[in-house]
Scaffold this motif. Sequence first.
Motif, short mmCIF file in Angstrom:
data_model
loop_
_atom_site.label_atom_id
_atom_site.label_comp_id
_atom_site.label_asym_id
_atom_site.label_seq_id
_atom_site.Cartn_x
_atom_site.Cartn_y
_atom_site.Cartn_z
N SER A 177 0.86 -1.18 0.00
CA SER A 177 0.00 0.00 0.00
C SER A 177 0.89 1.23 0.00
O SER A 177 0.56 2.27 -0.56
N ALA A 178 2.03 1.10 0.63
CA ALA A 178 3.12 2.08 0.60
C ALA A 178 4.30 1.32 1.19
O ALA A 178 4.14 0.24 1.72
N GLY A 179 5.47 1.86 1.07
CA GLY A 179 6.60 1.13 1.64
C GLY A 179 6.63 1.26 3.14
O GLY A 179 6.79 0.29 3.86
N GLY A 180 6.44 2.45 3.63
CA GLY A 180 6.58 2.63 5.07
C GLY A 180 5.77 3.80 5.60
O GLY A 180 6.25 4.93 5.70
N ILE A 181 4.53 3.51 5.97
CA ILE A 181 3.67 4.59 6.46
C ILE A 181 4.06 5.00 7.88
O ILE A 181 4.07 6.17 8.22
N GLU A 182 4.40 4.02 8.72
CA GLU A 182 4.79 4.37 10.09
C GLU A 182 6.08 5.18 10.09
O GLU A 182 6.23 6.15 10.85
N PHE A 183 7.01 4.75 9.27
CA PHE A 183 8.27 5.49 9.14
C PHE A 183 7.98 6.93 8.71
O PHE A 183 8.49 7.90 9.29
N GLY A 184 7.14 7.05 7.69
CA GLY A 184 6.80 8.38 7.18
C GLY A 184 6.07 9.24 8.21
O GLY A 184 6.31 10.44 8.31
N GLN A 185 5.20 8.60 8.97
CA GLN A 185 4.49 9.34 10.02
C GLN A 185 5.50 9.94 11.01
O GLN A 185 5.42 11.11 11.39
N ARG A 186 6.46 9.12 11.43
CA ARG A 186 7.46 9.58 12.40
C ARG A 186 8.29 10.73 11.83
O ARG A 186 8.51 11.74 12.50
N GLU A 187 8.70 10.57 10.58
CA GLU A 187 9.58 11.60 10.00
C GLU A 187 8.81 12.89 9.69
O GLU A 187 9.36 13.98 9.82
N SER A 193 7.59 19.28 13.84
CA SER A 193 7.82 19.66 15.23
C SER A 193 9.24 20.16 15.49
O SER A 193 9.47 20.97 16.38
N LYS A 194 10.23 19.71 14.66
CA LYS A 194 11.62 20.10 14.93
C LYS A 194 12.25 20.83 13.76
O LYS A 194 13.12 21.69 13.97
N GLY A 195 11.93 20.44 12.57
CA GLY A 195 12.54 21.09 11.41
C GLY A 195 13.11 20.08 10.45
O GLY A 195 13.31 18.90 10.78
N LYS A 196 13.44 20.57 9.26
CA LYS A 196 13.79 19.66 8.18
C LYS A 196 15.10 18.91 8.43
O LYS A 196 15.27 17.80 7.95
N GLN A 197 16.02 19.52 9.21
CA GLN A 197 17.28 18.82 9.47
C GLN A 197 17.08 17.56 10.30
O GLN A 197 17.97 16.74 10.39
N PRO B 2 15.24 29.92 15.54
CA PRO B 2 16.52 30.61 15.71
C PRO B 2 17.70 29.66 15.56
O PRO B 2 17.56 28.46 15.73
N ALA B 3 18.82 30.24 15.23
CA ALA B 3 20.02 29.42 15.08
C ALA B 3 20.50 28.94 16.44
O ALA B 3 20.35 29.63 17.45
N VAL B 4 21.10 27.77 16.44
CA VAL B 4 21.71 27.23 17.66
C VAL B 4 23.11 27.81 17.72
O VAL B 4 23.79 27.91 16.71
N PRO B 5 23.60 28.25 18.91
CA PRO B 5 24.98 28.75 18.99
C PRO B 5 25.96 27.67 18.54
O PRO B 5 25.78 26.50 18.87
N ALA B 6 26.96 28.10 17.81
CA ALA B 6 27.92 27.13 17.27
C ALA B 6 28.71 26.47 18.38
O ALA B 6 29.13 27.13 19.34
N ARG B 7 28.87 25.14 18.30
CA ARG B 7 29.70 24.40 19.23
C ARG B 7 30.66 23.55 18.41
O ARG B 7 30.31 23.11 17.32
N SER B 8 31.83 23.31 18.96
CA SER B 8 32.77 22.50 18.20
C SER B 8 32.45 21.02 18.39
O SER B 8 31.81 20.63 19.35
N ILE B 9 32.88 20.24 17.42
CA ILE B 9 32.63 18.80 17.45
C ILE B 9 33.97 18.08 17.47
O ILE B 9 34.83 18.33 16.63
N ASP B 10 34.15 17.19 18.45
CA ASP B 10 35.40 16.43 18.47
C ASP B 10 35.21 15.11 17.74
O ASP B 10 34.11 14.74 17.32
#
Lengths: 483, 93
Positions: A177-187, A193-197, B2-10
Amino acid sequence: MTRVVGVNAGAYMGGAAGAGARAGVDADVDRGLELNGAPLPGGVALEDFDTGVLDEPDALAFPADFADEFDVARAVISGLGIAAPTGLGVEEYWQATLEGRSAIGLPTRFDVSAYPAKLAAEIPEFVARERVPGRLIRQTDRATQLGLVATGEALADAGLDLDRLPEFDVGVVTAASAGGIEFGQRELGHLWSKGKQFVSAYQSFAWFFAATAGQISIRHATRGPSGVLVTEQSGGIDALGQARRVVRKGTPVVISGSVDGGLCPWGWMGQLATGRLSTSVDPARAFRPFAADADGYVPGEGGAIVVVEDAESAQARGLGRGYGEIVGYAATFDPGPKSLERARLAGRPAPLPGLRRAAELALCDAGLRPEQVDVVFADAAGVPELDRIEAFMLRDLFGPYGVPVTAPKTMTGRLIGGGASLDVATALLALRDGVIPPTVNVGEPASEYELDLVTEARHRSLHTALVLARGYGGFNSALVVRS
Amino acid sequence: MPAVPARSIDRGTLTTLLLEAIGLEEDADLEGDDSDTPLLELGYDSLALLQVVGRIEAEYGLLVPDTAINDSATLGSLLASLQSARQAEGMVW
């Protein structure tokens, strides 16, 4: 006119293959016409085909066995792997199924309290880390992980050491039906909630229809013809039909079947939108196909992965016909809204749903008459209008109470792409052991259906099973297996 | 955001991030002389590297240049890139 029946449906192949016509003749002007993956004898023209619209179903000829007539490879199923709510592993599942143990209950991995449908069938106590390499866990949805586990079981069961086979001799054809709906839900949750990174880079393929087929292929280093079929609940049969076609075209081994999932809010919404989910809160009453007061179905997760193998290859490995041969397959569409509207305007009777044509075409493909079928594994939608279509179709084709009918999915819920594959695996186990597994919780089917519904395990000699499946959106599929 | 303050990574932190990205945090296969072996050869796929770069930007406030991630990137080259990394800007939606 040469009437050729059992015309194999083309498949909707996900990914690069793009959309192909699912119903109708699989024709390629450059390669010549093909029927079920085999070249047609000379002199057969496209216009000679009956493309599946049978005006007089009763007048159907049941031709000789297709594989004999056209001298194509036979496809047998030589290995089974099962991941079901009632058992992780073939024998655990089969034992629970024969005992009629249901896994329907409250979902534990998400909160259903805000939704109208409350019950599901989960695979309990599955700890991916114990069964799947850590590296794969990070990249895959739960359904893919379960598919990988079932694949390992199926390959071991078939006694296949893929390292000893040329890599292009093994294909992978699944359904999803899809490869991973639960995975997609989490991501997606991470995204908003946190951002694209914070979105997993592996979301780029973990969600995809072909994720499970691809991961199976990578893990087992297979490079033969592969693909994925997306036809909702029909997919579990359509994948096996496509696997047989791949075998007929010369690939000796195809890992096929489907394990599906999506028991999370996103997947839940998708299934709720069909309007077919039961809103019962009583696990014993929520999914009761063919009952007079059926009120919908319960979703589950899981399915089966099987090894489809050229019969000569299985024979040479001392496996005989394995669990059984795929002797018949067909897929049809229901008439679309425009067909229904045209019939209405013209004062003609409405065109019939496609399930009967699928069953008849699969039997024709197998060269079998209805009375040669020992048991039917029903689609068992649990929705009264759909149950009625299936029950009356079975009555018309087999006669009143004319064939034992069962729906072990009453214990596992409906598994989207995985369900029909699990039904086929269950049918093969039934043939192996000479026992029809029960349909639970239904009790007596509605009397007007005149259905011989098996509600207690029934022992008898079994050689041939017909498995039916319907996918939301008008898909119908039928598969005949013979031991 | 907002940006997170830069921290170094070891080195240890970077190793942990890499292992987490591929789901092998309990193992430790980046040790000793592996500083100069291409990460792809050590089993880190390109998506894992992308994931690590995303986390470094989000959690350590460091903008990793695109050129740091390529087929020949090693633990050593990645660490060197991070030494000269600029402060990441706030997230643009």
